[in-house]
Design a protein around this motif. Structure first.
Motif, mmCIF file in Angstrom:
data_model
loop_
_atom_site.group_PDB
_atom_site.id
_atom_site.type_symbol
_atom_site.label_atom_id
_atom_site.label_comp_id
_atom_site.label_asym_id
_atom_site.label_seq_id
_atom_site.Cartn_x
_atom_site.Cartn_y
_atom_site.Cartn_z
ATOM 1 N N ASN A 171 42.527 -12.155 35.215
ATOM 2 C CA ASN A 171 41.481 -12.369 34.541
ATOM 3 C C ASN A 171 40.784 -11.329 34.600
ATOM 4 O O ASN A 171 39.809 -11.858 33.450
ATOM 5 C CB ASN A 171 41.217 -13.786 34.043
ATOM 6 N N GLY A 200 28.519 -9.857 25.765
ATOM 7 C CA GLY A 200 30.029 -10.281 25.176
ATOM 8 C C GLY A 200 31.173 -9.680 26.686
ATOM 9 O O GLY A 200 31.712 -9.838 25.786
ATOM 10 N N LYS A 207 29.911 -11.323 31.162
ATOM 11 C CA LYS A 207 29.409 -12.221 32.333
ATOM 12 C C LYS A 207 29.386 -12.376 33.607
ATOM 13 O O LYS A 207 29.270 -13.372 34.768
ATOM 14 C CB LYS A 207 27.456 -11.809 32.290
ATOM 15 N N THR A 208 29.305 -14.380 32.713
ATOM 16 C CA THR A 208 29.500 -15.831 33.393
ATOM 17 C C THR A 208 30.976 -15.767 33.049
ATOM 18 O O THR A 208 30.823 -15.963 34.882
ATOM 19 C CB THR A 208 29.147 -16.367 32.075
ATOM 20 N N SER A 209 32.464 -15.360 32.799
ATOM 21 C CA SER A 209 32.928 -15.360 33.403
ATOM 22 C C SER A 209 33.676 -14.383 34.894
ATOM 23 O O SER A 209 33.109 -15.082 35.763
ATOM 24 C CB SER A 209 34.241 -14.392 32.104
ATOM 25 N N ARG A 262 33.737 -10.104 22.307
ATOM 26 C CA ARG A 262 33.134 -10.521 21.415
ATOM 27 C C ARG A 262 32.561 -9.641 19.490
ATOM 28 O O ARG A 262 32.859 -10.512 18.874
ATOM 29 C CB ARG A 262 31.252 -10.711 21.640
HETATM 30 N N1 LIG Z 1 38.787 -9.691 31.637
HETATM 31 C C1 LIG Z 1 38.639 -10.762 30.068
HETATM 32 N N2 LIG Z 1 39.880 -10.594 29.656
HETATM 33 C C2 LIG Z 1 39.889 -10.987 27.752
HETATM 34 N N3 LIG Z 1 38.378 -11.637 28.062
HETATM 35 C C3 LIG Z 1 37.739 -11.762 28.483
HETATM 36 C C4 LIG Z 1 37.634 -11.336 30.012
HETATM 37 N N4 LIG Z 1 36.365 -11.712 30.136
HETATM 38 C C5 LIG Z 1 35.782 -12.086 29.492
HETATM 39 N N5 LIG Z 1 36.604 -12.088 28.712
HETATM 40 C C6 LIG Z 1 35.929 -12.898 27.117
HETATM 41 O O1 LIG Z 1 34.613 -13.036 26.677
HETATM 42 C C7 LIG Z 1 34.433 -13.608 26.096
HETATM 43 C C8 LIG Z 1 32.842 -13.201 26.746
HETATM 44 O O2 LIG Z 1 33.128 -13.902 27.663
HETATM 45 P P1 LIG Z 1 30.937 -14.614 28.588
HETATM 46 O O3 LIG Z 1 30.878 -15.022 27.689
HETATM 47 O O4 LIG Z 1 31.617 -14.076 29.757
HETATM 48 O O5 LIG Z 1 30.608 -12.946 28.756
HETATM 49 P P2 LIG Z 1 29.225 -12.751 28.167
HETATM 50 O O6 LIG Z 1 28.110 -11.337 28.511
HETATM 51 O O7 LIG Z 1 28.199 -13.808 29.147
HETATM 52 O O8 LIG Z 1 28.247 -13.265 26.683
HETATM 53 P P3 LIG Z 1 27.364 -12.852 26.775
HETATM 54 O O9 LIG Z 1 26.778 -11.576 26.569
HETATM 55 O O10 LIG Z 1 27.603 -12.655 25.167
HETATM 56 O O11 LIG Z 1 26.559 -14.312 26.751
HETATM 57 C C9 LIG Z 1 34.793 -15.201 26.679
HETATM 58 O O12 LIG Z 1 35.881 -15.732 25.543
HETATM 59 C C10 LIG Z 1 36.299 -15.034 27.730
HETATM 60 O O13 LIG Z 1 36.608 -15.329 27.819
#
Ligand SMILES: Nc1ncnc2c1ncn2[C@@H]1O[C@H](COP(=O)(O)OP(=O)(O)OP(=O)(O)O)[C@@H](O)[C@H]1O
Length: 693
Positions: free
Chosen positions: A440, A466, A469-471, A640
């Motif tokens: 993932n 988007g 980061k969190t993932s 996003r």
């Molecule tokens: N490697 C990946 N492949 C596909 N989808 C992903 C991947 N990494 C993250 N995503 C998806 O991207 C979206 C944003 O992920 P996440 O919330 O972790 O990002 P973020 O950088 O924390 O977001 P934001 O900057 O908007 O707060 C989520 O729907 C997540 O499932």
């Protein structure tokens, strides 16, 4: 009897627990201790007849003093001549043995000032107090002399003048030049550092070699750094000083003039069960409503607007929010009764949770409820100044002489390059194997986690919007746990901390969340210690020793639960929006750190223009990113925005560094079934598109 009363009080902190236990033991003691009050009445016997309050907040704006009294007790005092007197007085517990010398003097002075605060609070002359030394089981009585109080208030005034001068012109008072007094003083380290930073010499410190040994590690650059940031904190604090003054001095302001308060409130007694005990957090909830709100007849709460006489609590200007720390005071005399946390706020009511049952000072046990219901209340926001105290504390820690401070100082002040152990990439590290095999993750995310795993000092993760980061952090935590590392997770806001925790929970990772139960997201509240079935301090300590992941906000690090805790890694989210002095706090707890942020987005919020112009808006994340770009791992594939929206971000901010994570994202279209439900701006866009097409 005292024990029965104590059971009614919630427990808020480890300190609170210790005080509760100590008071119970003291009050239960079968013997009536003989106490020397050093007065004409000779040795007297004292017996607690009632514990009036525990950890009572005592604020006396007219003296410019405030404090938290360990226990306020009603005591029967019996003298040699069999004369019995009943009095209310402060009881202060001390863990040390120091019944002599300077420490004892400080303890005496503290109790004397408490009698002054209590006199103001209970509207009666309180002329004595008790000090109880837990180690030696000794009780000391203190009878207050007018001359002692005059002396103490004069010292208080001198101190206030010095503090004012220091914050206005950065001029500190002379050191005492008394090695005997200074050696045992707990402020010695900070005092000597500030003396040196403000140009003081060994000679005028009066401490000779002792002074040198405490400050010789500080270079000119260190002094300049500390002085600059101290000044910036002063400027920012000054900006908010006006708000604080209103809180202390105003008597008749309403929310129309002052947006961080609600006035003219009464307790809502329509629910006979108030206060409700929040069993999970062991706190007490009270509901307040506007005095002029019509009594709830079932319809009143459903009304959209109130009658002309009543004004809504949560109007557009009111800045009070759920989770805010507040102070409850009486109107019109502005006696501060307790501090609590807002649990819920609407146009019609405000729910506040307190650590114990409310009681007006001096209220007799039989009339507590009526007295509370008759009272008109006011609620003020109360967190502004604590954050500045934490910022100053964090800042000065960086300049003390110890290994952790020295390590961080080199990285943060001297801007030494961070080290990376690239050799380990080729090792059989199971954490790395996990990252390589995890399907993932995209390449940027994998690189970011490897950066974290190879960092010896720190790593910076630039997470554009988007980009996952969190993932990525969830996988990073998993990889670090495979290595057996302990992790402190932090961020400025509760919501960012909990956002990450919700994802960790979904992956089955266990953690402890430190923070106010009410401010924590419902999904992670079960991980707060207060929600766990814990029996005593030892069990809490054991649980904290065993757990690998602890999460807390940047300002929550002052929790006593974190005292003496150390972690292998500290991961800080929202680091681009957090001011440098706030960021420093959590870093002190860990051997290395990871800052996650995006300094292209909003910088830290700084109210003072002068502070902003002089660099307070530059976060630690930004400072380190600019000094060492090689420490950055950038997440650039976003999930996003479709390509057209992303182009706007790229053109305005990211210089084409953002890309779409997949072709589905790139071509994504908004799906809607009927245009009737669209907002007007979307209809405009739709029209323009048709036009183009
Ligand atoms: N490697 C990946 N492949 C596909 N989808 C992903 C991947 N990494 C993250 N995503 C998806 O991207 C979206 C944003 O992920 P996440 O919330 O972790 O990002 P973020 O950088 O924390 O977001 P934001 O900057 O908007 O707060 C989520 O729907 C997540 O499932």
């Amino acid at each position: 009897m005292a024990y029965g009363m104590l059971c009614g009080w919630g427990q808020t902190s480890l300190d609170g627990v210790v005080i509760l236990e100590s008071t119970v033991n003291f009050a239960r003691g079968s013997k009536t201790p003989s106490v020397d009050f050093r007065s004409d009445d000779g040795i007297q016997k004292v017996k607690i007849s009632e514990v009036v309050d525990i950890e009572e907040m005592a604020w006396a704006p007219k003296y410019g003093l405030k404090g938290v009294i360990d226990a306020s007790v009603r005591v029967k005092v019996e003298s040699d001549t069999n004369k019995t007197d009943e009095k209310i007085m402060p009881l202060e517990f001390k863990t040390g043995k120091g019944t002599s010398g300077q420490t004892a003097m400080e303890h005496n002075a503290q109790v004397m000032l408490y009698t002054l605060l209590m006199s103001d609070r209970y509207l009666k002359n309180i002329d004595s107090g008790l000090l109880y030394y837990l180690h030696t089981d000794q009780t000391q009585g203190i009878v207050v002399q007018r001359s002692d109080l005059v002396g103490l208030i004069m010292r208080r005034n001198e101190l206030a003048t010095d503090i004012l001068k220091a914050s206005m012109s950065q001029q500190l008072p002379q050191m005492l030049q008394s090695p005997n007094m200074c050696k045992g003083c707990r402020h010695l380290n900070v005092c000597t550092v500030y003396h040196k930073v403000h140009g003081g010499s060994t000679a005028d410190s009066g401490l000779g070699e002792l002074f040198d040994s405490l400050v010789n590690h500080l270079s000119t650059a260190h002094c300049v750094f500390l002085k600059k940031w101290d000044r910036l904190i002063d400027l920012e604090a000054k900006e908010l000083e006006a708000v604080k003054k209103e809180m202390w001095c105003s008597r008749s302001l309403t929310s129309e003039h002052y947006t961080s308060c609600v006035s003219s409130l009464v307790l809502d007694t329509s629910d006979k069960l108030l206060p409700k005990k929040f069993s999970k957090s062991n706190r007490f909830i009270y509901r307040f409503m506007r005095q002029d709100l019509p009594p709830p007849d079932g319809k009143a709460y459903e009304m959209d607007s109130l009658g002309p006489a009543s004004s809504p609590i949560n109007n557009m200007d009111c800045t009070l929010r759920t989770g805010d720390y507040v102070m409850l005071s009486t109107e019109p005399d502005r006696l501060i009764v307790a501090s609590g946390v807002i649990v819920d706020i609407s146009n019609f009511h405000v729910l506040v949770s307190f650590s114990k049952c409310l009681r007006l000072p001096g209220s007799s046990p039989s009339s507590v409820a009526q007295d509370l219901c008759r009272q008109v209340w006011r609620i003020d926001k109360d967190e502004i100044m604590t954050s500045f105290a934490i910022m100053r504390f964090n800042l000065v820690q960086l300049f003390l002489q110890n290994d952790q401070s020295s390590h961080l100082r080199k990285l943060i002040v001297d801007l030494e390059a961070p080290r990376f152990d690239s050799g380990c990439i080729f090792s059989q590290d199971p954490a790395l194997s996990y990252i390589w095999s995890e399907k993932n993750l995209n390449d940027d995310q994998r690189r970011a986690i490897i950066k974290i795993l190879t960092a010896k000092d720190y790593a910076l993760i630039l997470g554009m919007p988007g980009t996952g980061k969190t993932s990525t952090l969830v996988h990073a935590v998993k990889a670090l746990l495979i290595r057996g590392a302990s992790i402190l997770l932090t961020s400025y806001t509760n919501s960012a901390v909990d956002n990450l925790l919700i994802k960790l929970k979904a992956k089955g990772i266990d953690f402890i969340r430190i923070g106010r139960y009410e401010a924590v997201h419902k999904e992670v509240q079960g991980h707060c210690l207060s929600a766990m079935d814990m029996h005593g301090i030892e069990e809490i300590k054991l649980r904290l020793d065993q757990i690998k992941v602890v999460a807390v906000t940047c300002l929550g690090i002052t929790s006593p639960l974190l005292a003496n805790k150390r972690f292998d890694v500290c991961i800080m989210d929202e680091a681009g929006q957090t001011t440098l002095p706030v960021s420093l706090g959590p870093l002190m707890f860990a051997s290395k750190f990871v800052l996650v942020g995006d300094h292209y987005q909003l910088p830290p919020l700084v109210q003072s223009t002068e502070a902003r112009e002089n660099g307070m808006g530059v976060s630690l994340f930004c400072r380190l990113s600019e000094a060492h770009p090689q420490a950055i791992a950038a997440l650039q594939s976003q999930y996003r925005m479709c390509a057209a929206i992303m182009e706007l971000s790229n053109a305005l901010i990211y210089g084409n560094r953002l890309r779409c994570g997949s072709s589905e994202i790139e071509d994504a279209k908004l799906k809607y079934t009927s245009s009737a439900s669209l907002s007007s701006w979307l209809k405009e866009v739709q029209k323009m598109n048709r036009h183009k097409g």
